[in-house]
Design an enzyme around this catalytic site. Structure first.
Site, PDB file in Angstrom:
ATOM      1  N   LYS A  32      33.860  33.892  31.296  1.00 42.60           N
ATOM      2  CA  LYS A  32      35.248  34.376  31.401  1.00 42.60           C
ATOM      3  C   LYS A  32      35.617  34.572  32.869  1.00 42.60           C
ATOM      4  CE  LYS A  32      33.579  39.090  30.613  1.00 42.60           C
ATOM      5  NZ  LYS A  32      33.349  40.119  29.581  1.00 42.60           N
ATOM      6  N   TYR A 252      45.866  46.747  62.152  1.00 47.48           N
ATOM      7  CA  TYR A 252      47.013  47.545  61.702  1.00 47.48           C
ATOM      8  C   TYR A 252      46.705  49.037  61.804  1.00 47.48           C
ATOM      9  CZ  TYR A 252      49.453  43.478  59.839  1.00 47.48           C
ATOM     10  OH  TYR A 252      50.114  42.284  59.709  1.00 47.48           O
TER      11      TYR A 252
END
Ligand code: PLP
Length: 357
Positions: A32, A252
């Site tokens: 999956k 940042y």
């Protein structure tokens, strides 16, 4: 190529064989989430060649996407029977894991309509309490096991909630509850353990284990030496090297400031590549046998590392961002998540190269 994901399919095959040897009974491949990020279409045929005959995905669209890679193999849909996708189950021979009374009813109706004894698995909830028949539906099924006549029920299965904690009493409780449930139903092959469950002992052995994570190198026995082989290596190229002075900030909000003059390596990878932003000021990369601390914020497309100690590092060199020297399990701990999320987050922006077994 600035960001490359190397995927070692040989290691996946070896992990499969190691799990099969340990389980000493058949073992499926859980593929999956696009094979836990590695690529279901690439991984599935390798698992099949290693001996897997049953496969599990979460949704019918995952099943449709991988079907062509494993024609003829048993392909189960863990999410159950999605009525809007009924045509896909039939057209691509997807086997629903029936999780509820409604699932049972809908699949039996389809069986009657088509005149076929359609294949299915039946999931009994024994404590996870997400999917699977609840106690009342089990009572109903035990009183009237009609689905076992009308359908080709390949497995009765359940799923462990705490298999990665071998001392949790929940494991034994679920084993007992599963045993009790199966005893009330017509004799049917059983499917029980996930990756960690395979390591819990013989009580958790069944006719089909369903490992996912361990196939891809995630440690099924946390806190102990990882018995699985690493399967992925994410390499990011250094786009720039720069010197920063004491007191200067990087990235940042200048969330990291140099305590002393430092050399900063900027690498072509970011959270848009699936590198978790929560690794800001916590992660690390490897180069030349050294660990380089991740400094500052993880940006969308860039990472910054303190390369002061890596004197041989040059622009254009590649840092290992995930791999044998930067294990997914360790990054996961630093990020406050698990290795499953590290792997399934890997985006398709990186160039991929697959190494055949
Ligand atoms: C995901 C899943 C598995 C595989 O679990 P791992 O921990 O990755 O081995 C097995 N069974 C079910 C029902 C699952 O949802």
């Amino acid at each position: 190529m600035s960001l490359t994901l190397h995927i070692d399919l040989g290691a996946v095959a070896e992990n499969y064989r190691a799990l099969a040897a340990r389980h000493r009974a058949p073992v499926a491949g859980v593929i999956k989430a696009d094979g836990y990020g590695l690529g279901a279409v690439e991984v599935a045929p390798v698992l099949r060649a290693a001996g897997a005959e049953q496969f599990f995905v979460a949704t019918p669209s995952e099943g449709v996407a991988v079907r062509g890679a494993i024609p003829g193999a048993d392909l189960f849909i863990l999410g159950g029977l999605w009525p809007a996708k009924l045509a896909d189950y039939r057209a691509h021979n997807l086997i629903p894991v029936l999780n509820s009374f409604i699932d049972l009813t809908n699949w039996m109706r389809e069986a009657s309509r088509s005149g076929l004894r359609l294949p299915a698995a039946i999931h009994i909830d024994t404590g996870m309490r997400r999917l699977g028949l609840d106690q009342r539906t089990l009572d109903t099924l035990a009183a009237d096991p009609e689905p076992f006549r009308l359908l080709d029920v390949r497995y009765v299965m359940t799923h462990l909630a705490s298999a990665d904690e071998p001392d949790s009493p929940q494991n034994e409780e679920q084993a007992e509850s599963f045993e009790r449930a199966c005893a009330r139903l017509p004799p049917t092959p059983r499917s029980f353990a996930n990756s960690s469950g395979i390591f819990l002992g013989t009580r958790f052995r069944s006719d089909l284990a369903r490992p996912g994570a361990a196939l891809y190198g995630v440690n099924p026995i946390p806190g102990r030496l990882n018995p699985m082989r690493n399967t992925v290596r994410l390499l990011g190229r250094v786009l720039q090297l720069r010197e920063v002075a004491a007191g200067e900030g990087v990235g940042y909000n200048a969330s990291w400031r140099a305590a002393r003059p430092a050399r900063v390596a900027t690498v072509a990878c970011g959270y848009a590549d699936g590198y978790l932003r929560s690794l800001s000021n916590r992660g690390f990369a490897a180069f030349d046998g050294r660990r380089l601390p991740l400094i500052g914020r993880v940006s969308m497309d860039l990472l910054t590392f303190d390369a002061s100690e890596a004197s041989r590092l040059r622009e254009g060199d590649a840092l290992e961002l995930i791999g044998p020297a930067v294990p997914p399990d360790e990054l996961a701990r630093l990020a406050g998540t698990n290795a499953y999320e590290i792997l399934t987050s890997l985006s398709r922006r990186a160039d991929r190269s697959y190494f055949a077994p």
